[in-house]
Design a protein around this motif. Structure first.
Motif, PDB file in Angstrom:
ATOM      1  N   THR A   1       0.831  -1.209   0.000  1.00 24.25           N
ATOM      2  CA  THR A   1       0.000   0.000   0.000  1.00 24.25           C
ATOM      3  C   THR A   1       0.861   1.253   0.000  1.00 24.25           C
ATOM      4  O   THR A   1       0.637   2.187  -0.780  1.00 24.25           O
ATOM      5  CB  THR A   1      -0.919   0.004   1.239  1.00 24.25           C
ATOM      6  OG1 THR A   1      -1.792  -1.113   1.146  1.00 24.25           O
ATOM      7  CG2 THR A   1      -1.728   1.274   1.316  1.00 24.25           C
TER       8      THR A   1
ATOM      9  N   ALA B   1       2.488   1.647  -3.364  1.00 25.79           N
ATOM     10  CA  ALA B   1       1.536   2.083  -4.395  1.00 25.79           C
ATOM     11  C   ALA B   1       1.187   3.556  -4.215  1.00 25.79           C
ATOM     12  O   ALA B   1       1.178   4.331  -5.178  1.00 25.79           O
ATOM     13  CB  ALA B   1       0.272   1.228  -4.330  1.00 25.79           C
ATOM     14  N   LEU B   2       0.921   3.962  -2.962  1.00 22.31           N
ATOM     15  CA  LEU B   2       0.558   5.353  -2.739  1.00 22.31           C
ATOM     16  C   LEU B   2       1.734   6.284  -3.016  1.00 22.31           C
ATOM     17  O   LEU B   2       1.548   7.412  -3.469  1.00 22.31           O
ATOM     18  CB  LEU B   2       0.039   5.555  -1.314  1.00 22.31           C
ATOM     19  CG  LEU B   2      -1.318   4.914  -1.017  1.00 22.31           C
ATOM     20  CD1 LEU B   2      -1.762   5.207   0.405  1.00 22.31           C
ATOM     21  CD2 LEU B   2      -2.375   5.417  -1.990  1.00 22.31           C
TER      22      LEU B   2
ATOM     23  N   VAL C   1       1.692   6.663  -6.836  1.00 25.43           N
ATOM     24  CA  VAL C   1       0.585   7.413  -7.442  1.00 25.43           C
ATOM     25  C   VAL C   1       0.326   8.762  -6.793  1.00 25.43           C
ATOM     26  O   VAL C   1      -0.365   9.593  -7.377  1.00 25.43           O
ATOM     27  CB  VAL C   1      -0.730   6.598  -7.474  1.00 25.43           C
ATOM     28  CG1 VAL C   1      -0.589   5.392  -8.365  1.00 25.43           C
ATOM     29  CG2 VAL C   1      -1.159   6.198  -6.086  1.00 25.43           C
ATOM     30  N   ILE C   2       0.861   9.017  -5.595  1.00 23.12           N
ATOM     31  CA  ILE C   2       0.609  10.321  -4.965  1.00 23.12           C
ATOM     32  C   ILE C   2       1.903  11.072  -4.668  1.00 23.12           C
ATOM     33  O   ILE C   2       2.076  12.205  -5.117  1.00 23.12           O
ATOM     34  CB  ILE C   2      -0.212  10.157  -3.666  1.00 23.12           C
ATOM     35  CG1 ILE C   2      -1.629   9.698  -4.013  1.00 23.12           C
ATOM     36  CG2 ILE C   2      -0.273  11.478  -2.911  1.00 23.12           C
ATOM     37  CD1 ILE C   2      -2.533   9.564  -2.833  1.00 23.12           C
TER      38      ILE C   2
ATOM     39  N   ILE D   1      -6.284   4.664  -8.733  1.00 23.81           N
ATOM     40  CA  ILE D   1      -5.848   3.898  -7.563  1.00 23.81           C
ATOM     41  C   ILE D   1      -5.478   4.843  -6.421  1.00 23.81           C
ATOM     42  O   ILE D   1      -5.672   4.527  -5.252  1.00 23.81           O
ATOM     43  CB  ILE D   1      -4.663   2.978  -7.946  1.00 23.81           C
ATOM     44  CG1 ILE D   1      -5.187   1.871  -8.851  1.00 23.81           C
ATOM     45  CG2 ILE D   1      -3.988   2.382  -6.718  1.00 23.81           C
ATOM     46  CD1 ILE D   1      -4.124   0.988  -9.424  1.00 23.81           C
ATOM     47  N   SER D   2      -5.014   6.047  -6.760  1.00 21.41           N
ATOM     48  CA  SER D   2      -4.572   6.977  -5.725  1.00 21.41           C
ATOM     49  C   SER D   2      -5.686   7.368  -4.776  1.00 21.41           C
ATOM     50  O   SER D   2      -5.437   7.697  -3.633  1.00 21.41           O
ATOM     51  CB  SER D   2      -3.962   8.227  -6.354  1.00 21.41           C
ATOM     52  OG  SER D   2      -4.986   9.047  -6.878  1.00 21.41           O
TER      53      SER D   2
ATOM     54  N   LEU E   1      -7.584   3.318  -3.419  1.00 21.12           N
ATOM     55  CA  LEU E   1      -6.828   2.492  -2.461  1.00 21.12           C
ATOM     56  C   LEU E   1      -6.954   2.982  -1.017  1.00 21.12           C
ATOM     57  O   LEU E   1      -7.255   2.185  -0.120  1.00 21.12           O
ATOM     58  CB  LEU E   1      -5.357   2.395  -2.899  1.00 21.12           C
ATOM     59  CG  LEU E   1      -4.429   1.598  -1.999  1.00 21.12           C
ATOM     60  CD1 LEU E   1      -4.910   0.172  -1.822  1.00 21.12           C
ATOM     61  CD2 LEU E   1      -3.005   1.584  -2.558  1.00 21.12           C
ATOM     62  N   PRO E   2      -6.761   4.294  -0.739  1.00 18.63           N
ATOM     63  CA  PRO E   2      -6.947   4.739   0.654  1.00 18.63           C
ATOM     64  C   PRO E   2      -8.355   4.472   1.168  1.00 18.63           C
ATOM     65  O   PRO E   2      -8.537   4.019   2.299  1.00 18.63           O
ATOM     66  CB  PRO E   2      -6.678   6.244   0.582  1.00 18.63           C
ATOM     67  CG  PRO E   2      -5.897   6.450  -0.652  1.00 18.63           C
ATOM     68  CD  PRO E   2      -6.315   5.389  -1.611  1.00 18.63           C
TER      69      PRO E   2
ATOM     70  N   VAL F   1      -8.580   0.860   2.052  1.00 18.97           N
ATOM     71  CA  VAL F   1      -7.853   0.495   3.273  1.00 18.97           C
ATOM     72  C   VAL F   1      -8.626   0.921   4.512  1.00 18.97           C
ATOM     73  O   VAL F   1      -8.825   0.143   5.433  1.00 18.97           O
ATOM     74  CB  VAL F   1      -6.433   1.102   3.285  1.00 18.97           C
ATOM     75  CG1 VAL F   1      -5.780   0.892   4.645  1.00 18.97           C
ATOM     76  CG2 VAL F   1      -5.588   0.493   2.189  1.00 18.97           C
TER      77      VAL F   1
END
Lengths: 344, 299
Positions: free
Chosen positions: A47, A50-51, A54-55, B169-170, B173-174, B177
């Motif tokens: 996670t 990935a974050l 993408v961020i 996904i940005s 995904l959060p 979660v």
């Protein structure tokens, strides 16, 4: 509730009822924590990774870009501008609404250009945020109070509020565009002849009404969830003590629902500050309905780097608002969410 | 004797009156609740109803204001899928389905581990991680779009599916979660404990005992993730092409035969197609969805 984590103060997380282990405090416990820490690192890695991709990576890129000059013809003056490091000039230009001048300096951006819209877009964004969130809070609270009561057909109401929430914003925008069309049902119903998307205040109200319609249910459901956490006995006791309905609301409901309410308001505020779809589709940003997000999007095709500076400013504004909420208004999102801290 | 009887009668009368007042007040309160409920129902459903009614109305009667369906036709749905005016609604539906499915699956597969760790394990920096994930979900899309626009232009990804999936996904995904974290905290973890007593490792206990129990929570999270991906507009409006655009973009840019006339009935038909499956899904799983939506805010 799980407990605080630290090298020494260790207690088993009992979120599901049973503690995960029964070993007495001591060396074994520390080992257990270390094992759990290793496990957690592996489980969280995908996670976080990935974050980060993408961020975090785009954010850093955006900040780097925002200190670069945009090469190419300046749309306002028609002059060719070289690329290269720009220092804070992109930020300066937005905040003081300056555009490059023929002599190499800067002049006030001519009205109508993107550069001249920073403060009006900021004002519009905050205006939308304050008005919609205020309306949604009041309406949402009212809806939640009704939905918390026992009456026949309550489940129907609870289902109905999910309908506006489930409709995509793009569809919502088109739907309200149709309702607010000159010959549309809005004008017919109230016997008015307003060109809703044609001038400033009607256009703004069109956006506000559509947004309130779409997002009040979310607010109402969050507040309802908070209301349902209040035990009925508290109200009974207050009733026996002779508290009036208003007193019960002010002294019991409000303080007890406040944590959930603050989180709901925080979520909605941050969401409203980045408002894009609704005004973009409903009014196209015309008549002073351009929000900061719309301004960024309009700027992208005129220059990446200036757009990056503006998006960074937007990000900072949203971050500051979130900070104020958490720091001064007591919206404790982390504690409210996820692995809540065991305060009891 | 008579005095005390009359006093008793008076008292009883007084009590009766009191009860009646209370009953009346109760009835009045109940009545007000019903009136409010009807107002809420109307406010929430009337605009959505108007979309559906208009979707079935002949284009010549676009601005008809009768409440019931009139001039009923299915032509608008045909127009919605018609590609002769440069609309790609059918393709867009497939695109949204594809993008939504990939984003949901990727987010679930990655997010389920993180949620387990956050709900279940004790470790340092837990609140930092949680804060980071929550912060990520509140992130403004415009802050990502500029660098991505430039990056995807440079590497030739503009208008590709991956250019739409990765930014989605940005924010999915959060959401995944923290919704799953809240669900996981509610689960009967004693069972995991017993499995471990019976000789399972923590990983085995998770796979064989917890996963089947967690299925409903994961399914609900999947619905929420899919909906938020399905509704995404900002990034798609900038990074998609005619071939890869999702439905939100297709509907926003829906064109009619005359450039200056908005084809409302066809747009409402398209909107109905996009919305009805979601509404059905949401109503069927109403309880779970509401639990998932509000999971973050109260506990």
């Amino acid at each position: 509730m799980a407990t605080e984590v630290g090298p020494t103060s260790v207690k088993a997380p009992a979120s599901g009822g049973a503690p995960i282990h029964h070993a007495p405090k001591g060396v074994g416990e520390d080992n257990r924590i270390a094992t759990q820490g290793r496990w957690a690192a592996w489980l969280l890695a995908p996670t976080i990774l990935a974050l980060s991709v993408v961020i975090v990576y785009p954010i850093i890129t955006a900040i780097v870009m925002s200190f670069q000059k945009d090469a190419g013809l300046d749309p306002a003056t028609g002059l060719f501008v070289e690329g290269g490091p720009a220092g804070f000039s992109n930020y300066y230009n937005w905040i003081f609404q300056q555009c490059p001048a023929p002599d190499g300096g800067t002049v006030d951006c001519p009205p109508g250009t993107l550069g001249a819209q920073f403060w009006s877009a900021t004002g519009t964004t905050f205006f939308f945020t304050i008005v919609t969130v205020a309306l949604e809070t009041v309406l949402g609270f009212w809806m939640a109070v009704i939905m918390a009561r026992a009456f026949k057909g309550r489940s129907l109401v609870r289902a109905a509020v999910l309908v506006p929430w489930a409709i995509p914003t793009a569809v919502t925008a088109k739907l309200w565009l149709f309702i607010f069309a000159f010959e549309g049902i809005g004008n017919k119903l109230f016997n008015t002849t307003v060109l809703w998307t044609g001038s400033e205040w009607p256009a703004r109200w069109a956006v506000i009404i559509a947004d309130v319609w779409k997002t009040t249910p979310f607010m109402a459901l969050l507040i309802l969830a908070g209301l349902q956490m209040i035990p009925a006995e508290v109200y009974e006791a207050a009733k026996v003590d002779g508290a009036s309905a208003w007193q019960r609301f002010r002294m019991i409901t409000l303080p007890l629902v406040k944590p959930a309410l603050m989180v709901a308001i925080l979520f909605r505020t941050l969401d409203a500050l980045r408002m894009f779809d609704l005004p973009y589709i409903l009014t196209g940003g015309a008549n002073n309905t351009t929000t900061l997000s719309i301004l960024v999007i309009n700027q992208i095709r005129q220059g990446f780097n200036a757009a990056a500076a503006l998006s960074t400013i937007t990000f900072i504004i949203i971050f500051l608002v979130a900070f104020i909420f958490v720091r001064f208004l007591g919206a404790n999102v982390v504690e409210q969410t996820g692995a809540g801290k065991g305060k009891k | 004797m008579t005095a005390s009887t009359s006093a008793a009668t008076e008292l009883r009368a007084e009590q009766d009156r009191g009860r009646k007042v209370a009953q009346n007040r109760e009835k009045w309160a109940q009545g007000r609740t019903y009136i409010s409920a009807v107002v809420i129902l109307f406010w929430c459903l009337a605009p959505a109803y108007w979309m559906v009614v208009t979707a079935f109305r002949d284009v010549g009667y676009t601005y008809d204001t009768s409440i019931l369906p009139t001039h009923v036709t299915l032509d608008n749905f045909k127009t919605a899928f018609d590609t002769s005016f440069g609309n790609h609604f059918g393709q867009a539906l497939l695109n949204s389905l594809f993008i939504g499915t990939v984003v949901t699956l990727v987010s679930l597969v990655i997010g389920v581990f993180a949620a387990y760790a956050l709900a279940r394990l004790n470790f340092k920096f837990k609140y930092l991680v949680l804060g980071f994930i929550l912060g990520a979900s509140m992130f403004p899309g415009v802050a990502l779009i500029t660098p991505l626009f430039q990056l995807f232009t440079n590497i030739g990804w503009m208008g590709t599916y991956q250019a739409l999936i990765i930014p989605n996904i940005s924010f999915v995904l959060p959401l995944t979660v923290y919704t799953m974290t809240s669900f996981f905290r509610e689960m009967p973890w004693e069972l995991e404990e017993s499995a471990r007593v019976d000789g399972c490792t923590q990983g085995q206990a998770f796979r064989k005992v917890i996963m089947p129990l967690a299925a409903p929570a994961i399914f609900t999270t999947a619905i929420l993730a899919f909906i938020s991906s399905w509704n995404e507009f900002l990034i798609a409006s900038q990074l998609s092409s005619d071939a890869t655009q999702p439905v939100t973009v297709a509907i926003a840019s829906f064109a009619g035969a005359q450039p200056n006339q908005i084809p409302y009935t066809a747009i409402m038909a398209a909107g109905t197609i996009v919305t009805i499956p979601l509404v059905i899904l949401v109503l069927v799983f109403q309880r779970k969805i509401v639990a998932g939506l509000t999971a973050g805010a109260v506990k």
